[in-house]
Motif scaffolding. Structure first.
Motif, PDB file in Angstrom:
ATOM      1  N   GLN A 132      40.826  36.873  40.782  1.00  0.00           N
ATOM      2  CA  GLN A 132      40.499  37.668  41.969  1.00  0.00           C
ATOM      3  C   GLN A 132      40.003  36.786  43.098  1.00  0.00           C
ATOM      4  OE1 GLN A 132      41.280  40.889  42.140  1.00  0.00           O
ATOM      5  NE2 GLN A 132      40.811  40.661  44.294  1.00  0.00           N
ATOM      6  N   THR A 156      38.389  44.003  39.901  1.00  0.00           N
ATOM      7  CA  THR A 156      38.752  43.664  38.522  1.00  0.00           C
ATOM      8  C   THR A 156      38.573  44.825  37.561  1.00  0.00           C
ATOM      9  OG1 THR A 156      36.511  42.890  38.035  1.00  0.00           O
ATOM     10  CG2 THR A 156      38.110  41.234  38.794  1.00  0.00           C
ATOM     11  N   ARG A 157      37.850  45.867  38.002  1.00  0.00           N
ATOM     12  CA  ARG A 157      37.516  47.014  37.154  1.00  0.00           C
ATOM     13  C   ARG A 157      36.665  46.617  35.951  1.00  0.00           C
ATOM     14  NH1 ARG A 157      40.305  51.846  38.303  1.00  0.00           N
ATOM     15  NH2 ARG A 157      41.832  51.542  39.917  1.00  0.00           N
ATOM     16  N   LEU A 158      35.952  45.501  36.067  1.00  0.00           N
ATOM     17  CA  LEU A 158      34.981  45.104  35.058  1.00  0.00           C
ATOM     18  C   LEU A 158      33.649  45.761  35.396  1.00  0.00           C
ATOM     19  CD1 LEU A 158      35.710  41.264  34.922  1.00  0.00           C
ATOM     20  CD2 LEU A 158      36.212  42.914  33.116  1.00  0.00           C
ATOM     21  N   HIS A 183      33.678  43.443  41.191  1.00  0.00           N
ATOM     22  CA  HIS A 183      33.557  44.576  40.264  1.00  0.00           C
ATOM     23  C   HIS A 183      34.654  45.609  40.523  1.00  0.00           C
ATOM     24  CE1 HIS A 183      31.901  48.246  38.497  1.00  0.00           C
ATOM     25  NE2 HIS A 183      31.673  48.745  39.697  1.00  0.00           N
ATOM     26  N   HIS A 184      34.844  45.992  41.767  1.00  0.00           N
ATOM     27  CA  HIS A 184      35.858  47.003  42.092  1.00  0.00           C
ATOM     28  C   HIS A 184      37.274  46.473  41.904  1.00  0.00           C
ATOM     29  CE1 HIS A 184      33.276  50.220  43.345  1.00  0.00           C
ATOM     30  NE2 HIS A 184      32.581  49.396  44.112  1.00  0.00           N
ATOM     31  N   ARG A 239      39.789  37.020  34.873  1.00  0.00           N
ATOM     32  CA  ARG A 239      39.973  38.046  35.896  1.00  0.00           C
ATOM     33  C   ARG A 239      39.153  37.747  37.147  1.00  0.00           C
ATOM     34  NH1 ARG A 239      39.550  43.495  32.371  1.00  0.00           N
ATOM     35  NH2 ARG A 239      39.730  44.490  34.394  1.00  0.00           N
TER      36      ARG A 239
END
Length: 114
Positions: free
Chosen positions: A60, A77-79, A74-75, A56
Motif C-alpha cells: 500500500q 488494506t482492510r487490516l 487501515h482502510h 500488505r
C-alpha cells in the motif's frame, strides 16, 4: 454412579457435560500465555498472518507513492488498526519504514523499503 450437578443453570452452560477438565475450547492458547491477535507477532516470528500484514502495508505504501496515516493504511488494506500498528512497528524495526509526525503520524517508506 451418580453425576453431581449444580442447580445453577449457568454452571451447566459454562461447563457442558462431556467436556474433559483438561480440554480447551477450539482456538484457545496454551495456559498461562495471553492470547495475541492474528498478525500480532512482536519480532516478526513465523506467523503467516503477520507476514501477510507486513506485505500488505508495504504494498500500500509503494502504491501510494508517499506517506500515509495509520488510518489510511487501515482502510486501504482492510487490516485491523492493531494489525496495522504491529506491522508498522515491525517494519520500522527492520528499517523499511519511518514514522514521522506531521499533522498526524504518517508512515513513509525508507530507502530500504522501496
Amino acid at each position: 454412579m451418580r453425576e453431581i450437578r449444580s442447580a445453577d443453570p449457568w454452571s451447566a452452560f459454562l461447563a457442558p457435560p462431556g467436556r474433559d477438565a483438561g480440554m480447551k475450547p477450539p482456538g484457545a492458547g496454551p495456559a498461562g500465555e495471553p492470547g495475541r491477535a492474528r498478525g500480532h507477532a512482536a519480532g516478526g516470528g513465523d506467523d503467516p498472518g503477520a507476514a501477510d500484514a507486513y506485505r500488505r502495508v508495504l504494498d500500500q505504501l509503494r502504491a501510494a507513492g508517499g506517506p500515509l496515516s495509520l488510518e489510511q493504511i487501515h482502510h486501504a488494506t482492510r487490516l485491523g488498526l492493531l494489525e496495522v500498528a504491529d506491522a508498522v512497528e515491525a517494519l520500522r524495526e527492520r528499517g523499511l519504514v519511518a514514522v514521522e509526525r506531521e499533522v498526524d503520524e504518517v508512515v513513509r517508506l525508507t530507502e530500504h523499503g522501496r
